[in-house]
Design a protein around this motif. Structure first.
Motif, PDB file in Angstrom:
ATOM      1  N   ASP A  94       0.729  -1.320   0.059  1.00  0.00           N
ATOM      2  CA  ASP A  94      -0.095  -0.099  -0.206  1.00  0.00           C
ATOM      3  C   ASP A  94       0.721   1.172   0.016  1.00  0.00           C
ATOM      4  O   ASP A  94       0.519   2.345   0.757  1.00  0.00           O
ATOM      5  CB  ASP A  94      -0.872  -0.170   1.199  1.00  0.00           C
ATOM      6  N   CYS A  95       2.031   0.985  -0.808  1.00  0.00           N
ATOM      7  CA  CYS A  95       2.866   2.470  -0.770  1.00  0.00           C
ATOM      8  C   CYS A  95       1.890   3.411  -1.510  1.00  0.00           C
ATOM      9  O   CYS A  95       1.139   3.309  -2.683  1.00  0.00           O
ATOM     10  CB  CYS A  95       4.060   2.208  -1.285  1.00  0.00           C
ATOM     11  N   ALA A  96       2.344   4.781  -1.549  1.00  0.00           N
ATOM     12  CA  ALA A  96       1.681   5.885  -1.965  1.00  0.00           C
ATOM     13  C   ALA A  96       1.760   5.941  -3.485  1.00  0.00           C
ATOM     14  O   ALA A  96       0.931   6.264  -4.337  1.00  0.00           O
ATOM     15  CB  ALA A  96       1.878   7.328  -1.111  1.00  0.00           C
ATOM     16  N   GLU A  97       3.033   6.080  -4.030  1.00  0.00           N
ATOM     17  CA  GLU A  97       3.317   6.478  -5.545  1.00  0.00           C
ATOM     18  C   GLU A  97       3.333   5.306  -6.381  1.00  0.00           C
ATOM     19  O   GLU A  97       3.738   4.241  -5.971  1.00  0.00           O
ATOM     20  CB  GLU A  97       4.618   7.213  -5.269  1.00  0.00           C
ATOM     21  N   GLN A  99       5.399   4.773  -8.595  1.00  0.00           N
ATOM     22  CA  GLN A  99       6.771   4.194  -8.816  1.00  0.00           C
ATOM     23  C   GLN A  99       7.455   3.614  -7.691  1.00  0.00           C
ATOM     24  O   GLN A  99       8.604   3.199  -7.738  1.00  0.00           O
ATOM     25  CB  GLN A  99       7.874   5.311  -9.606  1.00  0.00           C
ATOM     26  N   CYS A 100       6.655   3.447  -6.446  1.00  0.00           N
ATOM     27  CA  CYS A 100       7.289   2.988  -5.324  1.00  0.00           C
ATOM     28  C   CYS A 100       7.445   1.420  -5.614  1.00  0.00           C
ATOM     29  O   CYS A 100       6.677   0.887  -6.327  1.00  0.00           O
ATOM     30  CB  CYS A 100       6.268   2.870  -4.324  1.00  0.00           C
ATOM     31  N   PRO A 101       8.342   0.866  -4.922  1.00  0.00           N
ATOM     32  CA  PRO A 101       8.909  -0.420  -5.115  1.00  0.00           C
ATOM     33  C   PRO A 101       7.881  -1.346  -4.352  1.00  0.00           C
ATOM     34  O   PRO A 101       7.146  -0.764  -3.374  1.00  0.00           O
ATOM     35  CB  PRO A 101      10.008  -0.654  -4.399  1.00  0.00           C
ATOM     36  N   LYS A 214      11.111   1.395   5.651  1.00  0.00           N
ATOM     37  CA  LYS A 214      10.719   2.795   4.941  1.00  0.00           C
ATOM     38  C   LYS A 214      11.071   2.394   3.765  1.00  0.00           C
ATOM     39  O   LYS A 214      11.760   2.150   3.039  1.00  0.00           O
ATOM     40  CB  LYS A 214      11.725   3.747   5.472  1.00  0.00           C
ATOM     41  N   CYS A 215       9.893   3.114   2.782  1.00  0.00           N
ATOM     42  CA  CYS A 215      10.002   3.302   1.595  1.00  0.00           C
ATOM     43  C   CYS A 215      11.257   4.122   0.894  1.00  0.00           C
ATOM     44  O   CYS A 215      11.040   5.330   1.244  1.00  0.00           O
ATOM     45  CB  CYS A 215       8.613   3.755   0.562  1.00  0.00           C
ATOM     46  N   ASP A 216      11.902   3.735   0.161  1.00  0.00           N
ATOM     47  CA  ASP A 216      13.304   4.450  -0.428  1.00  0.00           C
ATOM     48  C   ASP A 216      12.553   5.804  -1.301  1.00  0.00           C
ATOM     49  O   ASP A 216      13.151   6.643  -1.541  1.00  0.00           O
ATOM     50  CB  ASP A 216      14.065   3.519  -1.117  1.00  0.00           C
ATOM     51  N   VAL A 217      11.513   5.432  -1.965  1.00  0.00           N
ATOM     52  CA  VAL A 217      11.085   6.524  -2.944  1.00  0.00           C
ATOM     53  C   VAL A 217      10.092   7.568  -2.293  1.00  0.00           C
ATOM     54  O   VAL A 217      10.450   8.419  -2.473  1.00  0.00           O
ATOM     55  CB  VAL A 217      10.302   5.694  -4.005  1.00  0.00           C
ATOM     56  N   CYS A 218       8.958   7.137  -1.694  1.00  0.00           N
ATOM     57  CA  CYS A 218       8.057   8.107  -1.075  1.00  0.00           C
ATOM     58  C   CYS A 218       8.520   8.476   0.161  1.00  0.00           C
ATOM     59  O   CYS A 218       7.741   9.441   0.905  1.00  0.00           O
ATOM     60  CB  CYS A 218       6.762   7.792  -1.283  1.00  0.00           C
ATOM     61  N   GLY A 219       9.352   7.606   1.038  1.00  0.00           N
ATOM     62  CA  GLY A 219       9.442   7.931   2.468  1.00  0.00           C
ATOM     63  C   GLY A 219       8.633   7.533   3.334  1.00  0.00           C
ATOM     64  O   GLY A 219       8.611   7.560   4.544  1.00  0.00           O
TER      65      GLY A 219
HETATM   66 ZN   LIG Z   1       6.724   4.357  -1.273  1.00  0.00          ZN
END
Ligand SMILES: [Zn+2]
Length: 234
Positions: A94-97, A99-101, A214-219
């Motif tokens: 459920d990551c936001a962006e 392009q998130c991994p 922590k997600c590297d892309v959106c934090g």
């Molecule tokens: Zn993310």
């Protein structure tokens, strides 16, 4: 001759059996056993490697040990050999962006691992460190949970056996001949053997910990509770 290297010893109380055991960190050649097993990616290789490490570093006989005690020892050995912080990579959905991994990296702290002992779902009556599987009104089996399953189901059951009782009479495992035991199992009614199967597959108390990631892309920060830690070392 080169000097002998002293390896520190530690002790811990196993959460289920209550036994106090001594253990030491694993050394380079043992670390390699784990590394090669992880590289092979085969679950059975990894399990064998962990069993060997536990045997080498603690001398504990893994054949009749509770799964939670098994994980506990390995975590303790891992903590004193490497670090109490274990880095893990785990899937998130459920990551936001866009392009998130689908995987994030995180960690957990071995020193903060807890054991969940209460288990309302447990359908078996407990006695001491084991459980009762009744055969009929008088006869029953007293078994303990184990983690190592033999290829032979009879042997697995025999490893789990504490005693067989008939009313007040108790036959401790030490007095039960293996072939006699096989005969006993072969003569069980089907519902009882179904119960035995259920018992062997039942997962009782479990180790629990919090994983922070922590997600590297959106934090985005992830914080989740995880039960059963062996998967993390795979
Ligand atoms: Zn993310």
């Amino acid at each position: 001759m080169l000097p002998k290297i002293n390896i520190p010893k530690y002790s811990t109380t196993l959460p289920i059996s209550g036994k106090v055991i001594e253990y030491r960190p694993y050394i380079v050649k043992e670390q390699n056993i784990l590394k090669y097993a992880a590289q092979s990616g085969e679950e059975s290789d990894i399990e064998d490697a962990i069993k060997q490490i536990i045997g080498n570093c603690s001398g504990v006989d893994v054949s009749d040990i509770h799964p939670t005690d098994f994980e506990w020892i390995f975590l303790k050995i891992h903590a004193c050999s490497e670090s109490n912080i274990v880095e893990v990579i785990y899937p998130v959905e459920d990551c936001a962006e866009l392009q998130c991994p689908s995987y994030v990296s995180g960690y957990f702290d071995i020193n903060e691992v807890t054991v969940i002992k209460q288990d309302k779902a447990n359908p078996f009556k407990s006695r001491g460190n084991g459980f009762i599987i009744p055969v009929d009104d008088n006869i029953g089996m007293h078994l303990k949970k184990i983690v190592v399953f033999d290829e032979n189901d009879y042997q697995t059951l025999y490893n789990a056996l504490i005693s067989i009782y008939d009313g007040d009479k108790i036959f401790p495992k030490s007095s039960i001949d293996y072939n006699e035991f096989i005969d006993f199992i072969d003569n069980l009614p089907k519902p009882v053997s179904e119960q035995l199967k259920q018992f062997m597959e039942y997962v009782g108390p479990t180790i629990q910990c919090n994983v922070n990631g922590k997600c590297d892309v959106c934090g985005k920060v992830f914080y989740q509770q995880v039960e059963g830690l062996k998967d993390f070392f795979v």
